[in-house]
Design a protein around this motif. Structure first.
Motif, mmCIF file in Angstrom:
data_model
loop_
_atom_site.group_PDB
_atom_site.id
_atom_site.type_symbol
_atom_site.label_atom_id
_atom_site.label_comp_id
_atom_site.label_asym_id
_atom_site.label_seq_id
_atom_site.Cartn_x
_atom_site.Cartn_y
_atom_site.Cartn_z
ATOM 1 N N ARG A 3 45.418 49.258 37.956
ATOM 2 C CA ARG A 3 44.023 48.819 38.030
ATOM 3 C C ARG A 3 43.021 49.180 37.004
ATOM 4 O O ARG A 3 42.713 50.601 36.875
ATOM 5 N N ILE A 29 40.464 39.635 37.070
ATOM 6 C CA ILE A 29 39.560 39.291 38.228
ATOM 7 C C ILE A 29 38.093 39.264 37.760
ATOM 8 O O ILE A 29 37.455 40.451 37.363
ATOM 9 N N ALA A 31 34.475 39.614 38.414
ATOM 10 C CA ALA A 31 33.357 39.664 39.431
ATOM 11 C C ALA A 31 32.377 38.391 39.498
ATOM 12 O O ALA A 31 32.112 38.115 40.600
ATOM 13 N N VAL A 34 33.922 35.506 40.894
ATOM 14 C CA VAL A 34 34.385 35.714 42.573
ATOM 15 C C VAL A 34 33.003 35.825 43.281
ATOM 16 O O VAL A 34 32.797 35.408 44.499
ATOM 17 N N VAL A 91 32.529 40.284 47.746
ATOM 18 C CA VAL A 91 33.268 40.280 46.612
ATOM 19 C C VAL A 91 34.385 41.366 46.495
ATOM 20 O O VAL A 91 35.591 41.207 46.086
ATOM 21 N N ARG A 92 34.077 42.596 47.121
ATOM 22 C CA ARG A 92 35.194 43.518 47.211
ATOM 23 C C ARG A 92 36.458 42.977 47.809
ATOM 24 O O ARG A 92 37.648 43.265 47.648
ATOM 25 N N ARG A 94 37.371 39.816 48.383
ATOM 26 C CA ARG A 94 38.259 38.860 47.733
ATOM 27 C C ARG A 94 38.758 39.258 46.666
ATOM 28 O O ARG A 94 39.827 38.993 46.338
ATOM 29 N N THR A 95 38.243 40.404 45.863
ATOM 30 C CA THR A 95 38.779 41.038 44.986
ATOM 31 C C THR A 95 40.154 41.597 45.235
ATOM 32 O O THR A 95 41.099 41.535 44.613
ATOM 33 N N ASN A 110 39.621 44.241 36.320
ATOM 34 C CA ASN A 110 38.525 43.905 36.958
ATOM 35 C C ASN A 110 37.444 43.690 36.027
ATOM 36 O O ASN A 110 36.966 44.978 35.829
ATOM 37 N N VAL A 112 33.671 43.724 35.808
ATOM 38 C CA VAL A 112 32.603 43.814 36.726
ATOM 39 C C VAL A 112 31.372 44.491 36.298
ATOM 40 O O VAL A 112 31.383 45.523 35.508
#
Length: 392
Positions: A3, A29, A31, A34, A91-92, A94-95, A110, A112
């Motif tokens: 990650r 991903i 953010a 998302v 958001v968290r 769905r992430t 990610n 972000v």
């Protein structure tokens, strides 16, 4: 999976870094994407935003007017925080869904923008910050987004500053040069660090500290420790009674092997096994195979058993000592650190000992703890503790 958190100020060019990482094989991903998804028409997120800010933040089609909402929240800190309480949990969630759908050997990046501001850095194995001079960012925002200077300055000011981002960064990518130079830096990071890091995490493989060569004191060692400790604290929660920076890199001004020593206190060594060991391994700190203990002080008493973990990150060797809180080994690690911090003469003597041992066995791992100097230092440190009423 590995990650990775990616962030940078508005206009820094982190999207170019994200795109290059995807070309190399990363799962991205985004953010921002998302965040748009969780407030799309018909979602609970959009309904809550309207309840908080009125339908003035909607466009003619009933979708969120991001410009209108931005005009409200970027000028009002309280309003921005209210918006964050609505969007960030969604958001968290769905992430997490998107990450769970990635392959077990994926490198998940990610992207972000507010990673540092919302305190997400400890949730990743590695944090990448893209850093660019403010003047360059202003030029890019005007050229690429048609943003006026005053608005661009407000947007930049609404985010955290470079110093705070840098403190959260394991990797800082400078983007003041050409795109080709940035791509080369990303490619090297992917090849030399991210790919082997992912493999090590998946295989629970520890990166050995390597040679005992002494590095000159590094002012960033405490900051590096702080990032490691934050990850460990996030991983273990209350199961870690205390986390401390110990060893030579915890003593300012002392040259040392470039390895961060971390001590984690637990109620018992039984607690150090099983689920706790698995959680540390998944966070990038696998167990070092074998049985581990410390030489007792004074010599001749029973050895001090512990558990030892290392780092899966090929660019940041770590020795993570798991000891029972209040045990002799736990106390001694803190006592020696604090005594060396307080006594420049003994700090100098310890440094000379380290250099002598490196010169005599440069290809071996550090084995200083068995030297008689340590028994003498133990007595000096205990005397100092009694005189100063030191407590761990």
């Amino acid at each position: 999976m590995l990650r990775v958190g990616l962030t940078g100020g508005i206009g820094s060019g982190k999207s170019a870094v994200a795109a290059r990482l995807v070309e190399r094989g990363a799962v991205l991903i985004d953010a921002d994407r998302v965040a748009r998804e969780v407030v799309a028409p018909g979602t609970e997120g959009l309904a809550e935003i309207v309840a908080a800010f009125s339908d003035a933040v909607l466009d003619a089609d009933g979708a969120l007017d991001r410009a209108a909402l931005g005009a409200v929240v970027f000028a009002d800190e309280a309003a921005r925080r209210r918006l964050e309480t609505i969007t960030h949990p969604r958001v968290r969630a769905r992430t997490a869904e998107l990450a769970a759908a990635a392959a077990p050997d994926a490198i998940v990046v990610n992207d972000v923008p507010l990673l540092v501001e919302v305190g997400l850095a400890p949730t990743y194995h590695l944090v990448i910050v893209v850093e660019t001079a403010v003047t360059t960012r202003l030029e890019r925002l005007a050229r690429d987004r048609g943003m006026g200077r005053a608005e661009a300055e407000r947007r930049i000011a609404a985010q955290t500053d470079d110093a705070r981002r840098r403190a959260a960064a394991d990797v800082v990518l400078s983007n003041d040069g050409s795109l080709a130079a940035l791509d080369d830096a990303v490619d090297a990071l992917w090849r030399q660090r991210l790919v082997p890091y992912e493999d090590n995490v998946r295989e629970r493989r520890v990166v050995p500290p390597g040679r005992v060569d002494l590095a000159e004191t590094d002012a960033s060692w405490p900051e590096q420790y702080a990032r490691l400790a934050a990850r460990i604290r996030h991983t273990l929660g209350s199961d870690a009674l205390r986390i401390d920076h110990i060893g030579s890199t915890a003593v300012p001004g002392l040259a040392a092997q470039d390895v961060i020593d971390v001590q984690v206190a637990v109620p018992s060594l039984v607690d150090a096994d099983g689920a706790l060991a698995d959680r540390l391994a998944n966070a990038g700190f696998p167990r070092v195979p074998g049985q581990w203990w410390d030489d007792p002080r004074p010599a001749g008493t029973a050895r001090w058993e512990k558990r030892l973990h290392g780092s899966a990150d090929p660019a940041r060797p770590v020795r993570l000592h798991v000891r029972v809180a209040g045990s002799p080994g736990w106390r001694y690690a803190l006592l020696m650190r604090d005594h060396l911090r307080a006594d420049p003469d003994q700090r100098a003597a310890y440094l000379q000992l380290k250099r002598d041992l490196v010169d005599s066995a440069p290809a071996s791992d550090s084995g200083t703890a068995g030297d008689p100097w340590f028994d003498e230092e133990y007595l000096r440190a205990e005397q100092w503790a009694a005189q100063t009423d030191w407590r761990p």
